[in-house]
Scaffold this motif. Structure first.
Motif, short mmCIF file in Angstrom:
data_model
loop_
_atom_site.label_atom_id
_atom_site.label_comp_id
_atom_site.label_asym_id
_atom_site.label_seq_id
_atom_site.Cartn_x
_atom_site.Cartn_y
_atom_site.Cartn_z
N PHE A 4 11.07 5.39 -6.19
CA PHE A 4 11.67 6.70 -5.88
C PHE A 4 12.22 6.75 -4.46
O PHE A 4 13.37 7.11 -4.25
N LEU A 5 11.42 6.36 -3.47
CA LEU A 5 11.86 6.50 -2.08
C LEU A 5 13.02 5.58 -1.76
O LEU A 5 14.01 5.99 -1.17
N SER A 6 12.90 4.30 -2.17
CA SER A 6 13.96 3.36 -1.84
C SER A 6 15.24 3.69 -2.59
O SER A 6 16.34 3.62 -2.04
N LEU A 7 15.12 4.07 -3.88
CA LEU A 7 16.30 4.40 -4.64
C LEU A 7 16.91 5.70 -4.17
O LEU A 7 18.13 5.87 -4.17
N GLU A 202 0.21 3.50 -7.06
CA GLU A 202 1.57 3.87 -6.66
C GLU A 202 2.16 2.72 -5.85
O GLU A 202 1.48 2.10 -5.03
N LEU A 203 3.45 2.43 -6.09
CA LEU A 203 4.16 1.42 -5.31
C LEU A 203 5.03 2.09 -4.26
O LEU A 203 5.68 3.10 -4.54
N ASP A 204 5.03 1.53 -3.07
CA ASP A 204 6.01 1.88 -2.04
C ASP A 204 6.82 0.62 -1.80
O ASP A 204 6.49 -0.20 -0.94
N VAL A 205 7.86 0.44 -2.60
CA VAL A 205 8.62 -0.81 -2.58
C VAL A 205 9.29 -1.04 -1.24
O VAL A 205 9.32 -2.16 -0.73
N GLU A 206 9.80 0.01 -0.65
CA GLU A 206 10.49 -0.13 0.63
C GLU A 206 9.57 -0.67 1.71
O GLU A 206 9.96 -1.52 2.51
N ALA A 207 8.31 -0.21 1.72
CA ALA A 207 7.34 -0.68 2.71
C ALA A 207 6.62 -1.94 2.26
O ALA A 207 5.85 -2.52 3.04
#
Length: 338
Positions: A4-7, A202-207
């Protein structure tokens, strides 16, 4: 949602340009599944510790769980035993997306936003398996068969091409978080063993991080996306369903929603002010809601419909075409010749 955050940041780059023709970036929102149904709240960048859940979108009769949000269509998907429903924020409408036969049950799910596909866990008399279907309802197929026990959480990392999932444990096999390549070149790669109880994560892909709640040990943990550098960042009485927003990690418990500053680690977590329309939450999801109304004009000859002032639809015509619907060719005269 895992990406969600990266996209969203990719979308923001597009939408900032689009503001020149009247588009808006939309509201950042959080959904909370609780015994009253599914509630929604705006998120304030300046004060992320206050969530005002004042509106109930879905009543509790549908017994919703496992919420995931598609920001491209402003649609919330959620499971309810033998059905998967979707709720349109724009149309305020609820409809059945998938309805299974008796003795079929749906659990974890997530959306690959880039490909517009829904991955979901289904249990039936043949065991547990992960299915995938396009969001237009076509091309349903089995992505992974014979899942050990039951996948209680699914997260898609579309950037790196992985599906992450967690399973329940028993006295022989502990619960774990694993991943598989979306192209199926890597089928089952266990990253983290946890307790007997399935971790919601939960994944934080950007981090490059993942977070999970272990309700058995009553802790919140963090690791890199490959499972390395594991550490505990919080403790609580019964944490479930974490989501990342900015520099904060949120999770819910029977008595409310809590958060902790990720950089501070084991700093005391604080309870969120949530309003009156939420009770005993057990699921969270994040999203961006574009309140611009749907275009209601059919633009011809390759024209694009948009809402110039958030109320009235108009067509942006390709070079060589003009008119309200881009029907007329530039320079063409429909008059009668003498």
């Amino acid at each position: 949602m895992a990406n969600f955050l990266s996209l969203t940041k990719v979308c923001v780059l597009i939408l900032v340009t689009a503001t020149q023709v009247g588009f808006s970036l939309g509201r950042e929102i959080m959904f909370a599944v609780n015994v009253k149904g599914i509630s929604i709240s705006d998120i304030d960048h300046s004060n992320p510790s206050v969530l005002n859940f004042t509106e109930i979108l879905v009543d509790p009769m549908s017994e919703p769980n496992y919420p995931v949000y598609n920001p491209l269509t402003s649609t919330l998907y959620f499971g309810s035993e033998s059905n998967i429903f979707r709720y349109s924020l724009k149309n305020k409408s609820l409809e059945t997306f998938i309805s299974a036969e008796a003795e079929h049950y749906f659990y974890a799910m997530d959306i690959d936003v880039t490909e517009q596909r829904l991955y979901f866990q289904e249990n039936d008399i043949n065991g547990s398996h992960i299915e995938v279907i396009n969001l237009d309802g076509t091309d349903r197929k089995t992505f992974m068969s014979n899942v050990i026990n039951t996948a209680e959480e699914i997260q898609i990392d579309a950037v790196n091409g992985y599906l992450y999932y967690s399973t329940t444990g028993n006295i022989i096999i502990p619960a774990f978080i694993a991943r598989a390549r979306l192209d199926n070149s890597v089928y089952h790669d266990i990253l983290v063993n946890t307790s007997l109880i399935t971790p919601r994560f939960e994944l934080d892909v950007e981090a490059g991080k993942m977070y999970w709640c272990d309700i058995f040990f009553k802790i919140v943990e963090q690791a890199n996306l490959d499972g390395s550098h594991r550490r505990t960042i919080g403790s609580s009485s019964g944490p479930i369903q974490p989501v990342v927003y900015g520099g904060y990690l949120y999770w819910c418990e029977s008595d409310g929603i809590f958060y902790v500053n990720i950089e501070d680690g084991m700093a005391p977590q604080e309870q969120i002010i949530t309003g009156d329309s939420i009770l005993r939450p057990f699921g969270l999801a994040l999203g961006v809601y574009d309140e611009t109304p749907e275009c209601d004009i059919e633009c011809l000859n390759g024209g694009t419909c948009f809402n110039a002032d958030n109320t009235n639809s108009t067509c942006k015509c390709r070079d060589g075409f003009v008119g309200p619907t881009c029907k007329r060719v530039v320079g063409y005269c429909a008059c009668s010749l003498p």
